[in-house]
Design a protein around this motif. Structure first.
Motif, PDB file in Angstrom:
ATOM      1  N   GLN A  80     -38.565  46.004  52.471  1.00 47.36           N
ATOM      2  CA  GLN A  80     -37.662  45.187  51.653  1.00 47.36           C
ATOM      3  C   GLN A  80     -38.093  45.118  50.181  1.00 47.36           C
ATOM      4  OE1 GLN A  80     -36.954  41.272  53.233  1.00 47.36           O
ATOM      5  NE2 GLN A  80     -35.161  40.938  51.937  1.00 47.36           N
ATOM      6  N   LYS A  83     -37.545  48.697  48.401  1.00 43.55           N
ATOM      7  CA  LYS A  83     -36.258  49.391  48.424  1.00 43.55           C
ATOM      8  C   LYS A  83     -35.746  49.733  47.036  1.00 43.55           C
ATOM      9  CE  LYS A  83     -31.573  49.230  50.273  1.00 43.55           C
ATOM     10  NZ  LYS A  83     -30.605  48.517  51.139  1.00 43.55           N
ATOM     11  N   GLU A  84     -35.856  48.815  46.101  1.00 45.58           N
ATOM     12  CA  GLU A  84     -35.340  49.080  44.755  1.00 45.58           C
ATOM     13  C   GLU A  84     -36.029  50.285  44.133  1.00 45.58           C
ATOM     14  OE1 GLU A  84     -34.753  46.871  40.405  1.00 45.58           O
ATOM     15  OE2 GLU A  84     -35.467  45.723  42.131  1.00 45.58           O
ATOM     16  N   THR A  85     -37.360  50.323  44.250  1.00 47.00           N
ATOM     17  CA  THR A  85     -38.119  51.446  43.690  1.00 47.00           C
ATOM     18  C   THR A  85     -37.798  52.740  44.419  1.00 47.00           C
ATOM     19  OG1 THR A  85     -39.924  50.003  43.001  1.00 47.00           O
ATOM     20  CG2 THR A  85     -40.438  52.340  43.235  1.00 47.00           C
ATOM     21  N   SER A  87     -35.082  53.549  46.209  1.00 48.34           N
ATOM     22  CA  SER A  87     -33.706  53.999  46.003  1.00 48.34           C
ATOM     23  C   SER A  87     -33.515  54.568  44.603  1.00 48.34           C
ATOM     24  CB  SER A  87     -32.728  52.846  46.239  1.00 48.34           C
ATOM     25  OG  SER A  87     -32.972  51.775  45.342  1.00 48.34           O
ATOM     26  N   THR A  88     -34.306  54.084  43.647  1.00 46.57           N
ATOM     27  CA  THR A  88     -34.224  54.611  42.284  1.00 46.57           C
ATOM     28  C   THR A  88     -34.903  55.971  42.183  1.00 46.57           C
ATOM     29  OG1 THR A  88     -34.201  52.384  41.328  1.00 46.57           O
ATOM     30  CG2 THR A  88     -34.838  54.201  39.864  1.00 46.57           C
ATOM     31  N   GLY A 110     -32.875  52.960  51.168  1.00 48.83           N
ATOM     32  CA  GLY A 110     -31.945  53.352  50.123  1.00 48.83           C
ATOM     33  C   GLY A 110     -32.106  54.800  49.716  1.00 48.83           C
TER      34      GLY A 110
END
Length: 273
Positions: A80, A83-85, A87-88, A110
């Motif tokens: 969790q 995920k941002e890192t 997916s980028t 992601g």
């Protein structure tokens, strides 16, 4: 050069790292491992000179391949905050956690390029068998990278669906335990026939090793090897007839069906929101 990050530094991750450093020709400087255990991080650093981290984000920074090697039950919570890192940056994701489907891994990371791997415990000694299933976003080059990363653990076999990974789980994932159970039974039976425990154990283990070596190096299948060692009217024929009379093949089929069904159930449970 490819930088590789491991999230989790347990036994299976250690076996892959060992194969990469010893046989894969990967520089330890390119391998980053995160693990919450101080002792485990120190052990990995001392044994392989890899880069270790307490923070998972530090480990994946700059990695083009991320290997997920944490327990299935904690995977979602671990991913969790990443995920941002992920997916980028869109690295290749390889999960060696049992029971988490490919769509679930794609959702939690992601990422478009995801490989689900099902290794077994002999991988720890370089004699493993790993089933692999790739998402549509995994390129041929990334499949080759995956094969190279896992080469030090044994053989790899690609399958075409999550359902086939469940079958791999039933066959090779759980399979070592089937052989261990048979060895237990042979050892006990040998002792009941008058052999000492040490003698029965040594003969059982060497017989298993020899049979496996013969089967893996033969140009014929196990069925033919069995026929060649089963002389008409001999001791082996009598033993095999007893196995067949007890419906051994049906028992093995039922056991593997149960294992595959349970693998699917666990996948459904772990993938629930």
């Amino acid at each position: 050069m490819t930088q590789i990050a491991f999230i989790g530094g347990g036994n299976m991750a250690t076996s892959i790292i060992g194969g990469l450093v010893r046989e894969g020709g990967i520089s330890a400087d390119l391998i980053h491992v995160s693990d919450p255990g101080t002792e485990q991080r120190e052990r990995l650093q001392q044994q392989f000179s890899v880069q270790t981290h307490e923070d998972n984000l530090d480990a994946i920074n700059g990695a083009s391949v991320v290997i997920l090697a944490v327990k299935p039950q904690v995977m979602r919570d671990v991913l969790q905050p990443l995920k941002e890192t992920l997916s980028t940056r869109q690295p290749l994701i390889i999960s060696i956690a049992a029971g988490i489907s490919l769509p679930t891994l794609e959702s939690w990371t992601g990422c478009k390029a995801v490989v689900r791997a099902m290794p077994n415990t002999p991988s720890l000694h370089g004699f493993g068998a790993t089933g692999l299933y790739a998402s549509e976003g995994v390129s041929l080059d990334q499949q080759n990278i995956t094969d190279r990363l896992l080469a030090g653990t044994g053989i790899t076999v690609w399958v075409k669906s999550d359902a086939e990974i469940d079958a791999v789980t039933a066959l090779s994932g759980s399979g070592p335990a089937y052989y261990f159970l048979l060895m237990e039974a042979m050892l006990a039976a040998g002792q009941s026939l008058g052999l000492s425990e040490d003698t029965a154990r040594r003969l059982t283990l060497q017989t298993a090793l020899g049979a496996g070596h013969m089967a893996s190096h033969s140009d014929v299948g196990p069925d033919e090897l069995r026929r060649r060692v089963t002389s008409p009217g001999g001791t082996t024929e009598k033993a095999i007839a007893t196995f067949e009379g007890a419906h051994l093949r049906d028992i093995v089929k039922a056991a593997m069906d149960a294992a595959a069904k349970r693998a699917g159930e666990l996948s459904d449970m772990l993938g629930k929101d």
